[in-house]
Motif scaffolding. Sequence first.
Motif, mmCIF file in Angstrom:
data_model
loop_
_atom_site.group_PDB
_atom_site.id
_atom_site.type_symbol
_atom_site.label_atom_id
_atom_site.label_comp_id
_atom_site.label_asym_id
_atom_site.label_seq_id
_atom_site.Cartn_x
_atom_site.Cartn_y
_atom_site.Cartn_z
ATOM 1 N N LEU A 23 0.818 -1.213 0.000
ATOM 2 C CA LEU A 23 0.000 0.000 0.000
ATOM 3 C C LEU A 23 0.854 1.266 0.000
ATOM 4 O O LEU A 23 0.428 2.312 -0.492
ATOM 5 C CB LEU A 23 -0.924 0.013 1.219
ATOM 6 C CG LEU A 23 -2.190 -0.825 1.114
ATOM 7 C CD1 LEU A 23 -2.885 -0.890 2.464
ATOM 8 C CD2 LEU A 23 -3.133 -0.254 0.069
ATOM 9 N N THR A 167 -7.253 -6.673 -5.474
ATOM 10 C CA THR A 167 -6.049 -5.914 -5.779
ATOM 11 C C THR A 167 -5.764 -4.931 -4.650
ATOM 12 O O THR A 167 -6.641 -4.607 -3.847
ATOM 13 C CB THR A 167 -6.214 -5.130 -7.094
ATOM 14 O OG1 THR A 167 -7.225 -4.122 -6.922
ATOM 15 C CG2 THR A 167 -6.602 -6.059 -8.238
ATOM 16 N N TYR A 169 -5.257 -1.840 -5.100
ATOM 17 C CA TYR A 169 -6.093 -0.679 -5.391
ATOM 18 C C TYR A 169 -7.488 -0.863 -4.805
ATOM 19 O O TYR A 169 -8.057 0.066 -4.226
ATOM 20 C CB TYR A 169 -6.185 -0.466 -6.901
ATOM 21 C CG TYR A 169 -7.121 0.655 -7.291
ATOM 22 C CD1 TYR A 169 -6.732 1.984 -7.147
ATOM 23 C CD2 TYR A 169 -8.398 0.381 -7.782
ATOM 24 C CE1 TYR A 169 -7.586 3.024 -7.491
ATOM 25 C CE2 TYR A 169 -9.262 1.413 -8.125
ATOM 26 C CZ TYR A 169 -8.854 2.722 -7.980
ATOM 27 O OH TYR A 169 -9.708 3.739 -8.324
ATOM 28 N N HIS A 170 -8.045 -2.079 -4.933
ATOM 29 C CA HIS A 170 -9.360 -2.373 -4.369
ATOM 30 C C HIS A 170 -9.332 -2.207 -2.855
ATOM 31 O O HIS A 170 -10.268 -1.662 -2.257
ATOM 32 C CB HIS A 170 -9.783 -3.796 -4.732
ATOM 33 C CG HIS A 170 -11.059 -4.237 -4.090
ATOM 34 N ND1 HIS A 170 -11.088 -4.898 -2.874
ATOM 35 C CD2 HIS A 170 -12.348 -4.097 -4.480
ATOM 36 C CE1 HIS A 170 -12.341 -5.145 -2.547
ATOM 37 N NE2 HIS A 170 -13.126 -4.684 -3.504
ATOM 38 N N LEU A 172 -7.288 -0.273 -1.088
ATOM 39 C CA LEU A 172 -7.170 1.150 -0.777
ATOM 40 C C LEU A 172 -8.519 1.848 -0.895
ATOM 41 O O LEU A 172 -8.894 2.662 -0.041
ATOM 42 C CB LEU A 172 -6.158 1.797 -1.717
ATOM 43 C CG LEU A 172 -5.801 3.264 -1.448
ATOM 44 C CD1 LEU A 172 -5.164 3.414 -0.066
ATOM 45 C CD2 LEU A 172 -4.858 3.782 -2.517
ATOM 46 N N MET A 173 -9.279 1.504 -1.931
ATOM 47 C CA MET A 173 -10.599 2.091 -2.115
ATOM 48 C C MET A 173 -11.547 1.660 -0.997
ATOM 49 O O MET A 173 -12.338 2.463 -0.503
ATOM 50 C CB MET A 173 -11.161 1.684 -3.469
ATOM 51 C CG MET A 173 -10.428 2.287 -4.656
ATOM 52 S SD MET A 173 -10.560 4.097 -4.712
ATOM 53 C CE MET A 173 -12.320 4.283 -5.023
#
Length: 208
Positions: A23, A167, A169-170, A172-173
């Motif tokens: 991250l 992922t 990114y997933h 973090l979202m």
Amino acid sequence: MSADVTIFEGPDGAGKSTAIAQLRLNAQVSHHGPYLGEAEIAHHYLEAMRPAWEGQRHVVLDRSWISEAIYGAVHRGGVSRITPSQRRILERVAIACHGVIVVCRPRRETVIHNWSVKNAHGKEYLTKVELIAKVYESYKALAYATTYGGGGSTVLPVVTYDYERDTIYHLLMSIGQARHAAYLRKPRVLLLGDRPNSAIETVPFAGL
């Protein structure tokens, strides 16, 4: 103005430390446990969150007081070194810092495989597969209870992460969405007394 606290939880071999590294959060990372031989451990978590509470920088906890209840139940005959009142104070501090818990939980088979590899080299706290399986089920119950109701062991918002499916990114979202939903435009109040509620609890929470 406080900074954020993000707490990573999950059984051994679930990918917590790897996810934190991937991250690349601009935060102070603090690893916790197992604190062998210590009877009182709440102060470790309190001090780790201090930079966030004081607004100095964001904090990431690699394990927290949540682990104490789960591992105590499977490895110490149910003995927890965090009292209910200490847990409430720690969670109030985390709430004041927009705390979010990430439960890392890939497939059970994956966790057991990862644990087995490390355990073969003497690098694991739990040394029996049946114990790591119980820990896995406890985290599964925690994630389910906080998502669907039913008496979860935390009042903080919880998201789950499976590194085999999701992922970074997933993740973090998901953290951002959970923090937004739980805390946006909501008043934050942290109440601290001038002395501990109990004479047997020596952790000086009031000095925060």
